[in-house]
Design a protein around this motif. Structure first.
Motif, PDB file in Angstrom:
ATOM      1  N   PHE A   1     -40.656  14.634 -80.472  1.00 37.38           N
ATOM      2  CA  PHE A   1     -41.193  15.683 -79.606  1.00 37.38           C
ATOM      3  C   PHE A   1     -39.723  15.946 -78.967  1.00 37.38           C
ATOM      4  O   PHE A   1     -39.370  16.999 -78.322  1.00 37.38           O
ATOM      5  CB  PHE A   1     -41.972  15.412 -78.484  1.00 37.38           C
ATOM      6  N   VAL A   2     -38.921  14.772 -78.349  1.00 33.40           N
ATOM      7  CA  VAL A   2     -37.802  15.107 -77.617  1.00 33.40           C
ATOM      8  C   VAL A   2     -36.584  14.973 -78.569  1.00 33.40           C
ATOM      9  O   VAL A   2     -35.362  15.211 -77.873  1.00 33.40           O
ATOM     10  CB  VAL A   2     -37.629  13.858 -76.431  1.00 33.40           C
ATOM     11  N   GLU A   3     -36.557  14.948 -79.790  1.00 31.94           N
ATOM     12  CA  GLU A   3     -35.443  14.817 -80.606  1.00 31.94           C
ATOM     13  C   GLU A   3     -34.702  16.250 -80.530  1.00 31.94           C
ATOM     14  O   GLU A   3     -35.348  17.221 -80.459  1.00 31.94           O
ATOM     15  CB  GLU A   3     -35.779  14.751 -81.945  1.00 31.94           C
ATOM     16  N   ASN A   4     -33.356  16.165 -80.087  1.00 36.09           N
ATOM     17  CA  ASN A   4     -32.379  17.277 -80.104  1.00 36.09           C
ATOM     18  C   ASN A   4     -32.938  18.157 -78.669  1.00 36.09           C
ATOM     19  O   ASN A   4     -32.118  19.323 -78.340  1.00 36.09           O
ATOM     20  CB  ASN A   4     -32.668  18.520 -81.263  1.00 36.09           C
ATOM     21  N   ALA A   5     -33.536  17.506 -77.831  1.00 34.82           N
ATOM     22  CA  ALA A   5     -33.896  18.366 -76.630  1.00 34.82           C
ATOM     23  C   ALA A   5     -32.812  18.220 -75.484  1.00 34.82           C
ATOM     24  O   ALA A   5     -31.819  17.154 -75.696  1.00 34.82           O
ATOM     25  CB  ALA A   5     -35.295  17.699 -76.001  1.00 34.82           C
ATOM     26  N   GLN A   6     -32.691  18.971 -74.367  1.00 33.29           N
ATOM     27  CA  GLN A   6     -31.760  19.005 -73.269  1.00 33.29           C
ATOM     28  C   GLN A   6     -32.547  18.644 -72.153  1.00 33.29           C
ATOM     29  O   GLN A   6     -33.259  19.466 -71.655  1.00 33.29           O
ATOM     30  CB  GLN A   6     -30.842  20.348 -73.293  1.00 33.29           C
ATOM     31  N   PRO A   7     -32.345  17.553 -71.489  1.00 33.05           N
ATOM     32  CA  PRO A   7     -33.399  17.106 -70.500  1.00 33.05           C
ATOM     33  C   PRO A   7     -33.252  18.177 -69.317  1.00 33.05           C
ATOM     34  O   PRO A   7     -32.186  18.579 -68.620  1.00 33.05           O
ATOM     35  CB  PRO A   7     -32.685  15.993 -70.012  1.00 33.05           C
ATOM     36  N   VAL A   8     -34.573  18.450 -68.857  1.00 36.72           N
ATOM     37  CA  VAL A   8     -34.904  19.305 -67.233  1.00 36.72           C
ATOM     38  C   VAL A   8     -34.831  18.320 -66.295  1.00 36.72           C
ATOM     39  O   VAL A   8     -35.850  17.255 -66.622  1.00 36.72           O
ATOM     40  CB  VAL A   8     -35.949  20.164 -67.783  1.00 36.72           C
TER      41      VAL A   8
ATOM     42  N   SER B   1     -38.356  24.778 -71.805  1.00 35.28           N
ATOM     43  CA  SER B   1     -38.796  24.325 -73.061  1.00 35.28           C
ATOM     44  C   SER B   1     -39.639  22.790 -72.826  1.00 35.28           C
ATOM     45  O   SER B   1     -39.316  22.309 -72.029  1.00 35.28           O
ATOM     46  CB  SER B   1     -37.565  23.873 -74.117  1.00 35.28           C
ATOM     47  N   ARG B   2     -40.885  22.956 -73.448  1.00 33.95           N
ATOM     48  CA  ARG B   2     -41.736  21.777 -73.202  1.00 33.95           C
ATOM     49  C   ARG B   2     -41.131  20.598 -73.746  1.00 33.95           C
ATOM     50  O   ARG B   2     -41.125  19.352 -72.924  1.00 33.95           O
ATOM     51  CB  ARG B   2     -43.057  22.119 -73.862  1.00 33.95           C
ATOM     52  N   ASN B   3     -40.329  20.582 -74.500  1.00 36.89           N
ATOM     53  CA  ASN B   3     -39.446  19.627 -75.285  1.00 36.89           C
ATOM     54  C   ASN B   3     -38.351  19.047 -74.074  1.00 36.89           C
ATOM     55  O   ASN B   3     -38.270  17.788 -74.193  1.00 36.89           O
ATOM     56  CB  ASN B   3     -38.717  19.784 -76.549  1.00 36.89           C
ATOM     57  N   ASP B   4     -37.640  19.793 -73.689  1.00 37.85           N
ATOM     58  CA  ASP B   4     -36.673  19.459 -72.616  1.00 37.85           C
ATOM     59  C   ASP B   4     -37.284  18.931 -71.596  1.00 37.85           C
ATOM     60  O   ASP B   4     -36.804  18.072 -70.717  1.00 37.85           O
ATOM     61  CB  ASP B   4     -35.991  20.892 -72.297  1.00 37.85           C
ATOM     62  N   ILE B   5     -38.337  19.694 -71.305  1.00 36.65           N
ATOM     63  CA  ILE B   5     -39.127  18.907 -69.959  1.00 36.65           C
ATOM     64  C   ILE B   5     -39.637  17.383 -70.200  1.00 36.65           C
ATOM     65  O   ILE B   5     -39.402  16.378 -69.368  1.00 36.65           O
ATOM     66  CB  ILE B   5     -40.395  19.681 -69.514  1.00 36.65           C
ATOM     67  N   ALA B   6     -40.073  17.193 -71.379  1.00 37.26           N
ATOM     68  CA  ALA B   6     -40.462  15.946 -71.716  1.00 37.26           C
ATOM     69  C   ALA B   6     -39.317  14.826 -71.954  1.00 37.26           C
ATOM     70  O   ALA B   6     -39.562  13.743 -71.279  1.00 37.26           O
ATOM     71  CB  ALA B   6     -41.062  15.839 -73.203  1.00 37.26           C
ATOM     72  N   LEU B   7     -38.115  15.338 -72.301  1.00 36.69           N
ATOM     73  CA  LEU B   7     -36.958  14.390 -72.113  1.00 36.69           C
ATOM     74  C   LEU B   7     -36.579  14.125 -70.770  1.00 36.69           C
ATOM     75  O   LEU B   7     -36.268  13.013 -70.170  1.00 36.69           O
ATOM     76  CB  LEU B   7     -35.987  15.040 -73.205  1.00 36.69           C
ATOM     77  N   GLY B   8     -36.742  15.175 -70.035  1.00 33.10           N
ATOM     78  CA  GLY B   8     -36.454  15.148 -68.344  1.00 33.10           C
ATOM     79  C   GLY B   8     -37.313  13.901 -68.081  1.00 33.10           C
ATOM     80  O   GLY B   8     -36.929  13.242 -66.949  1.00 33.10           O
ATOM     81  N   VAL B   9     -38.726  14.089 -68.252  1.00 31.68           N
ATOM     82  CA  VAL B   9     -39.658  12.994 -67.726  1.00 31.68           C
ATOM     83  C   VAL B   9     -39.288  11.521 -68.465  1.00 31.68           C
ATOM     84  O   VAL B   9     -39.191  10.588 -67.433  1.00 31.68           O
ATOM     85  CB  VAL B   9     -40.925  13.169 -68.518  1.00 31.68           C
ATOM     86  N   LEU B  10     -38.744  11.508 -69.330  1.00 35.38           N
ATOM     87  CA  LEU B  10     -38.452  10.121 -69.875  1.00 35.38           C
ATOM     88  C   LEU B  10     -36.904   9.504 -69.092  1.00 35.38           C
ATOM     89  O   LEU B  10     -36.927   8.515 -68.770  1.00 35.38           O
ATOM     90  CB  LEU B  10     -37.875  10.074 -71.431  1.00 35.38           C
TER      91      LEU B  10
END
Length: 252
Positions: free
Chosen positions: A143-150, A173-182
């Motif tokens: 889900f977070v692959e290639n995402a940019q963190p928010v 982007s939901r993916n970017d938000i998820a990476l921001g959470v991590l």
């Protein structure tokens, strides 16, 4: 000789059966608000006989009859050292708590810090945030692959959930938000880890349910500025430690 270790976690209950120092069976099931029943079910899956020693650990460790009940810190130290012999530091992200532990050269606990008063920095926080994003925690890496963190500013579960809903409404982007959470989780855990004055020697071992995520492992490494290692059985670290201590108790 056989020995059993059971780790009664807030989210999952884990069990390990050792025979002559080797793991021959592992069991895992949701705790589901009934820790005693979960522990009894795990025990029954091992075709338990009364002569097999049992050590319990975790939140519900005193709910069933066992030869000994020991703290999570003691069992995680023993289990991590068994899984990765060079371990000198442990980061354990559980369902409802996060632990940072420093060990001496012999594997004995020297210092620890536990966050069990707030969901921030725990598996539960990740799970709730991903549920808000409509994704399952088991698929986090893809889900977070290639995402940019928010950037996520709130670490309170309630406020962070509101912040995520607001970000979605603004088109993030939901993916970017998820990476921001991590990123927010790993930053907080790194700060907790620093408070135990971690040993510069040996391995930093990552245990708990989220340890199966390569994305979280890599981010932790980035935030603590050193390699973080894990193991396919890292979620069973506490139960493994309990089983080893059960075996040692009989042999001593």
């Amino acid at each position: 000789m056989k020995a059993i270790g059971i780790d009664s976690g807030s989210t999952t209950t884990k069990g390990v059966l050792l025979e002559n120092g080797k793991i021959i069976q592992t069991e895992l099931m949701p705790t589901g608000g009934t820790p005693k029943a979960a522990m009894e079910e795990i025990l029954s899956r091992f075709s338990h006989q009364s002569e097999i020693p049992v050590v319990t650990t975790g939140y519900g460790r005193k709910l069933i009859q066992a030869d000994k009940s020991l703290t999570e810190i003691t069992c995680h130290a023993k289990g991590a050292k068994w899984l990765a012999s060079e371990t000198r530091n442990i980061i354990d992200i559980g369902g409802q708590d996060c632990k940072a532990i420093r060990l001496d050269a012999d594997g004995a606990m020297e210092e620890f810090n536990m966050n069990d008063k707030c969901a921030a920095g725990t598996g539960r926080f990740i799970e709730v945030m991903l549920r808000t994003l409509g994704e399952d925690i088991s698929a986090i890496d893809s889900f977070v692959e290639n995402a940019q963190p928010v950037k996520i500013n709130s670490m309170c579960t309630v406020f962070a959930e509101s912040e995520i809903i607001s970000l979605i409404s603004k088109g993030a982007s939901r993916n970017d938000i998820a990476l921001g959470v991590l990123h927010s989780i790993c930053s907080r855990v790194a700060n907790q880890f620093a408070r135990v004055s971690p040993s510069p020697k040996g391995t930093v071992f990552f245990s708990g349910g989220p340890s199966s995520s390569e994305a979280i492992r890599m981010l932790l490494s980035e935030y603590i500025k050193r390699p973080v290692e894990t193991h396919p059985l890292a979620q069973y670290t506490g139960a493994i430690g309990a089983a080893i201590l059960a075996e040692e108790r009989v042999l001593s």
